[in-house]
Enzyme design. Structure first.
Site: not given
Lengths: 436, 436
Positions: B82, B161, B187
């Site tokens: 990420h 979220d 996530k």
């Protein structure tokens, strides 16, 4: 301008311009700004604080969100008093008739009780027929006729405050000096008054437990009022024990009548006279506070204040015979004493708990929607410094239902503190006077 | 438990229990707790902070608000990367095929661009036919077939979220390390991965401008991941200038193909190899990061990574011919150079502004609903430390509309900083590695 940017600004400790505050308050009142953005802004303001100019802008924006009354055609200056609330705090019912009898106009918009504190409107409704829900038209008529009027917040008065207050209640953003000040002052200034006397309570039965917090709130309200061209003084007064001897609605009305008859508990009489004196002085009815005090005493001694109270009750639809015949007020069916568990001296009270005891008996609200039993009440027999013997009554409960009686009794007994030595020093009822 | 009490607790710097966090997140996701209460809590959390145990509870509550994918039946460890985002940051399109070709599974759930940063999903959509909106069923099929899959957040993944992020966006509660961490990690962990490599950008083109903030965010994400039993490392990487030479969607896809062909800009190649190396190492495909690095290089040199990219494109409905024939990608109609206003050395850039210039040209979004022109782009010719002569091109704009072209040109020119002396010292691309 966008609400999200204003939230960010306050979050980052920025200071809002008047235009920004106007945008927020007007937008929220109209419904253009949603609850969730206002909630985020309120929490940011709660935690970051509001400057005095932001506060003046906020108060003004809430004030002008609705109608600002204009009584300039009525005789004399328009003056009011606001108290931050406490146990047995019933001075409005005494000083409004005193000050109106003395020639000033008292357009008083009051609130209802919630939690441990009582509300002026609820106390008035203990008088059979008394209508606090007057239209502004009727309010004006009553004021013109007798110089005093006591009503609730109408939908025309500071609607922004009404909407914001409900949101604060649901988002834990109530207890903040700036926001409290804005809420109080926007409603009070909507009364079209020239001067305001604040009674800021401090102690175990007050919202402010510490004197420095009470002083801070008083200073902020004085500054906000002054910025808007109003004369404001604040008396910081003791709320470590109930004011007077009575709590509960009918009970308190009777005690007010006692004072208007020239009697009543010394502390209640003293504070009522002192607040009236300041109202006379700020309202330019007298040249000094001392002269105001003498005028207030005269209004009681001459019976003019009592007659004014009767006139005010009549004009608002109430049964004014209660003033001379208090037995016409609703009375509780039973009474029971709360006796002292030990001998000694009363060293203090946690008097917020007495308010909760009253609420438990039905004489207060836990939620806004709750009904009130005006007949139940408490009579306090002992004050801080008094000698008490084991088994001697500390207080008497007047009740209608037994369901939670023992809980109420325990609450009262446990929250009178008893020591072996009498407390040293004298407790002044009026601790400080600010803004004078 | 009542939301209003939890708001008060956070407002007063209290620490929530796991049950309290669960109550808040589950209640809000179900709609029992209204937006305005969540907004007030978010602002309190923004200003008061969240402890590491609160953060772990928050992340877990958001994670388990939806489906947590389970790919344990697929071969090899499941790893992902990420990035916190920057200008020209396109490594996902390179490392996913490298790592999948090397034998691990890369189940990548990505986002779209907003403001000055691009999004992986938007870049993939520059490839004709590429479908990022797979169902979880289709996603599983693609992963099983080729070991890599790149999709958007589905409604099943971390719905809490999704709802909270929209509210944060409207209430200025986005930029907070704890809340960012919770959003990212909930996530990413829903992907059912074993390990995660974080690329935390720092500099003028990054969300974090200061290295200490980037480190703090990295540490919090590592701790949260570790608490949930995942291997996590973070590379703190430079974003004081664009990564690679290309920005804009089709433009960036071409640059990724260049790297997969063994070429491309050195910085982009370097970072892609390094991130792949860490993924191989954390995914237990290699014994060391160095070995992972060699494996990544081999995957490029052998053409396996490029073939994997083609297979991935095909499986998600895209036209894989673009990999060998990049002219099949949409191209902008016109190009114009941005020339240097002076001679000297590039001393720095405010590269966030390059992202805004791209958005102005249609290659980015100002609002979530905006459409994107995948063909427009920027080509950067100069890097920090490079010599430039007056009138020499700094960058080339590929555009379709002239409406805001001069604005974009000015933004680029003004945000290349030119000094008379070359900057001293070397700029490391990878500043620090944490969690290793």
């Amino acid at each position: 301008m966008r609400a999200v940017d204003l939230i960010r600004k306050k979050r980052d400790s920025g200071e809002h311009s008047r235009d920004e505050i106007d945008f927020l308050i007007a937008g929220y009142t109209r419904g253009d700004i949603p609850d969730y953005q206002m909630a985020a802004w309120l929490m940011a303001a709660w935690l970051r604080g509001l400057s005095s100019s932001e506060l003046a802008a906020l108060t003004e924006a809430m004030l002008y969100s609705g109608e600002v009354l204009d009584f300039s055609d009525l005789p004399g200056k328009k003056v009011d008093k606001h108290s931050t609330g406490g146990i047995g705090d019933k001075t409005s019912l005494i000083l409004a008739p005193i000050v109106a009898a003395g020639g000033l106009t008292v357009p008083m918009i009051s609130g209802r009780g919630l939690g441990h504190t009582g509300g002026t409107l609820d106390k008035l409704e203990a008088i059979p027929g008394f209508n606090v829900n007057l239209s502004l038209e009727q309010f004006r008529h009553v004021l013109k006729e007798c110089g005093m009027g006591l009503i609730g917040q109408t939908k025309e008065i500071a609607p922004a405050d009404k909407k914001i207050y409900a949101l604060r209640d649901a988002t834990s953003t109530v207890e903040n000096i700036g926001l409290i000040c804005g809420s109080i002052m926007s409603k009070k200034l909507a009364e079209g008054i020239d001067a305001l006397v604040l009674d800021v309570k401090v102690g175990s039965g007050a919202f402010m437990k510490r004197e420095e917090d009470a002083v801070k709130l008083a200073e902020v309200m004085i500054e906000t009022g002054n910025r808007m061209g109003k004369k404001v003084v604040a008396l910081i007064t003791d709320m470590e024990q109930p004011l007077g001897s009575a709590a509960g609605h009918a009970n308190e009305v009777i005690e007010c009548i006692d004072v208007l008859n020239g009697g009543g508990p010394p502390d209640l009489r003293e504070l009522s006279l002192e607040l009236s004196a300041w109202m006379f002085y700020l309202g330019e009815r007298t040249q000094s506070v001392e002269e105001g005090r003498r005028l207030a005493e005269t209004m009681i001694a001459s019976g003019h204040a009592k007659e004014k109270f009767k006139q005010g009750i009549r004009l608002q639809g109430g049964d004014d015979r209660v003033v001379d015949e208090p037995h016409r007020l609703l009375a509780a069916r039973s009474r029971v004493d709360v006796v002292s568990p030990a001998s000694g001296y009363i060293s203090g009270t946690n008097c917020e708990r007495f308010g909760i005891a009253l609420a438990i008996l039905g004489g207060g609200r836990e939620k806004k929607e709750d009904a009130i039993d005006h007949a139940v009440g408490l009579q306090f027999h002992k004050r801080i410094g008094d000698r008490v013997e084991k088994g001697e009554p500390l207080a008497t409960i007047r009740h209608n239902a037994d369901a939670r009686l023992s809980e109420a009794k325990d609450l009262i007994m446990e929250n009178y503190f008893i020591a072996q030595e009498p407390p040293s020093g004298k407790r002044p009822l009026i601790r400080r006077i600010l803004g004078a």
